[in-house]
Each structure stands twice: as C-alpha cells, then as structure tokens.
Design an enzyme around this catalytic site. Structure first.
Site, PDB file in Angstrom:
ATOM      1  N   GLU A 173     -28.099  31.227  -9.647  1.00 15.74           N
ATOM      2  CA  GLU A 173     -27.049  31.353  -8.332  1.00 15.74           C
ATOM      3  C   GLU A 173     -26.098  29.519  -8.740  1.00 15.74           C
ATOM      4  O   GLU A 173     -26.840  28.281  -8.923  1.00 15.74           O
ATOM      5  CB  GLU A 173     -27.642  31.257  -7.081  1.00 15.74           C
ATOM      6  N   SER A 174     -25.520  29.893  -9.164  1.00 13.84           N
ATOM      7  CA  SER A 174     -24.378  28.544  -9.731  1.00 13.84           C
ATOM      8  C   SER A 174     -24.217  27.945  -9.268  1.00 13.84           C
ATOM      9  O   SER A 174     -24.137  25.972  -8.557  1.00 13.84           O
ATOM     10  CB  SER A 174     -22.740  28.756 -10.224  1.00 13.84           C
TER      11      SER A 174
ATOM     12  N   CYS B   7     -24.164  34.194 -16.991  1.00 11.99           N
ATOM     13  CA  CYS B   7     -23.936  34.551 -15.884  1.00 11.99           C
ATOM     14  C   CYS B   7     -23.751  32.897 -15.123  1.00 11.99           C
ATOM     15  O   CYS B   7     -22.739  32.938 -15.132  1.00 11.99           O
ATOM     16  CB  CYS B   7     -24.858  35.529 -15.206  1.00 11.99           C
TER      17      CYS B   7
ATOM     18  N   ARG C  36     -16.070  34.837  -9.561  1.00 13.04           N
ATOM     19  CA  ARG C  36     -17.377  34.900  -9.547  1.00 13.04           C
ATOM     20  C   ARG C  36     -17.697  36.161  -8.108  1.00 13.04           C
ATOM     21  O   ARG C  36     -16.013  36.658  -8.095  1.00 13.04           O
ATOM     22  CB  ARG C  36     -18.190  33.659  -7.739  1.00 13.04           C
TER      23      ARG C  36
ATOM     24  N   ILE D 225     -25.107  41.608 -13.307  1.00  5.85           N
ATOM     25  CA  ILE D 225     -25.833  42.034 -12.515  1.00  5.85           C
ATOM     26  C   ILE D 225     -24.432  40.310 -11.434  1.00  5.85           C
ATOM     27  O   ILE D 225     -25.031  39.082 -11.616  1.00  5.85           O
ATOM     28  CB  ILE D 225     -27.108  41.084 -12.034  1.00  5.85           C
TER      29      ILE D 225
ATOM     30  N   HIS E 247     -26.315  39.027 -19.719  1.00 10.69           N
ATOM     31  CA  HIS E 247     -26.788  38.363 -19.239  1.00 10.69           C
ATOM     32  C   HIS E 247     -28.433  38.908 -20.483  1.00 10.69           C
ATOM     33  O   HIS E 247     -28.912  39.365 -20.720  1.00 10.69           O
ATOM     34  CB  HIS E 247     -28.029  38.924 -18.178  1.00 10.69           C
TER      35      HIS E 247
ATOM     36  N   GLU F 137     -30.297  37.787 -21.771  1.00  6.63           N
ATOM     37  CA  GLU F 137     -32.045  37.277 -21.313  1.00  6.63           C
ATOM     38  C   GLU F 137     -32.767  38.642 -21.164  1.00  6.63           C
ATOM     39  O   GLU F 137     -33.743  38.056 -20.788  1.00  6.63           O
ATOM     40  CB  GLU F 137     -32.298  36.316 -20.492  1.00  6.63           C
TER      41      GLU F 137
END
Ligand code: GLN
Length: 194
Positions: A47-48, A77, A103, A134, A171, A173
C-alpha cells in the site's frame, strides 16, 4: 552482490525468496543505515500511502532518493507508485522516475487479473510473461528520461525503465518466473551513477 528489499510494509518476503533462489544475498531495509553496502533495492507491492508515510516517519525519503540516484531500484505495484513523480493526489513519493501513474486504475470490481505479455527485453524472451495485477496502477505518462517497457494489448503502459530504475504495475515476486529478478540484477551490476 547484496540487494535490499524495503521491508516497511507489503510483500517483501516474496521478493527476498525470489532473490535467494538466484543465489543473491538479501537485506531487509527498515532504516536508512540498512542501505549501506547494497548494490540495489526493491520496493515491494503493498500500500503506497502506508509505505510513504512510514518512509516519512523513519526519515527515509532523502536517503532513498540519494540511493536511487546512484543505484538500481525496482518498484513493483505500490513500489512503482513510490518511484513516480505524480499520482494526481497528495502522498509522499520518491519522484525518482519521470512517470505519472494512476492508482487502482483497473477499478474495484476487477481487482485482480492475469495476462500473458510479450517481453522482448527479457532473457529468454519466450514464453510470454504471465503478469499478475492486484489493484495495480497504470502509467498515464512516461516522459523525460523514462521509457515505456511493456504494454497491455490496448496500449496501456504497465512497465517503464529509466536507466537503472525499473517499475512494474504487476508482481513478478508472486510467480515462479525469475526472469524479471534476473533482469533487475543486471541493472544492479552496472557501475553506480555519479
Ligand atoms: N493499490 C495499491 C496502492 O495504490 C497497490 C497495490 C499493490 O501493490 N498490489 O498503493
């Protein structure tokens, strides 16, 4: 080679695991002093706004900006949001890349999707890359020194690069495909910029 993963919030463990599969020494970065001796840093998904607030509280904004001016950084992301200049609202950003993002651009109802995208810059180039989105952002503008790297079939930009800085809306990862992490390690091997 020693690579840091910003570990204030988000899916930093998954990035560590991916790097460790590639035999890289990793460090969880929570304070500015943890950046010492690193050759690159990954800003994870999460969550940025929360990460930006924690960066501010822990006096990390300037040290991270200085690190990113010299060394490789990759934001996935929320991390891509933190690297950008502007997201059309007030929140702490590193502003290292010449990018403007939107966003949660894929809307609430379609919170998550996967799609195969072509990746001519990765090694090997085939198969296409299975990208996981996501509640990801899109790149509304990629200008100045930044270059678009990947697009959806409709032309929407979902990855950009600016020298040793890399940003993806999705993502890597969260998949077993390590090509993106390998690509980032190549950026981290470049000599630091003055
Ligand atoms: N929606 C999040 C944000 O705007 C990013 C989502 C993610 O990192 N998976 O910060």
């Amino acid at each position: 080679m020693k690579i840091g993963v910003l570990a204030l919030q988000g899916d930093f463990r998954e990035h560590r695991l991916a790097l460790e599969k590639l035999g890289v020494e990793t460090v969880e970065v929570r304070l500015a002093e943890d950046l010492e001796g690193l050759e690159g840093l990954i800003l994870p998904g999460g969550e940025s706004t929360t990460m930006g607030k924690l960066m501010t509280d822990y006096d990390m904004l300037e040290p991270l900006r200085a690190f990113g001016a010299a060394y490789a950084m990759w934001g996935t992301c929320a991390g891509a949001i933190l690297l950008s200049q502007n997201v059309g609202r007030e929140q702490p950003l590193l502003k290292l890349m010449d990018t403007e993002l939107e966003r949660n651009a894929f809307g609430r109802q379609i919170e998550s999707f996967e799609i195969d995208l072509s990746v001519p810059f990765l090694e090997p180039q085939k198969p296409d890359y299975h990208a996981t989105f996501i509640r990801g952002p899109i790149f509304k503008r990629v200008f100045g020194r930044a270059k678009p790297l990947m697009t959806l079939p409709d032309g929407t930009i979902v990855a950009a690069q600016q020298g040793h800085l890399l940003a993806t809306s999705f993502h890597p990862e969260l998949t077993d495909d390590l090509r993106f992490h390998r690509y980032f390690l190549e950026l981290a091997k470049r000599p630091p910029e003055a």
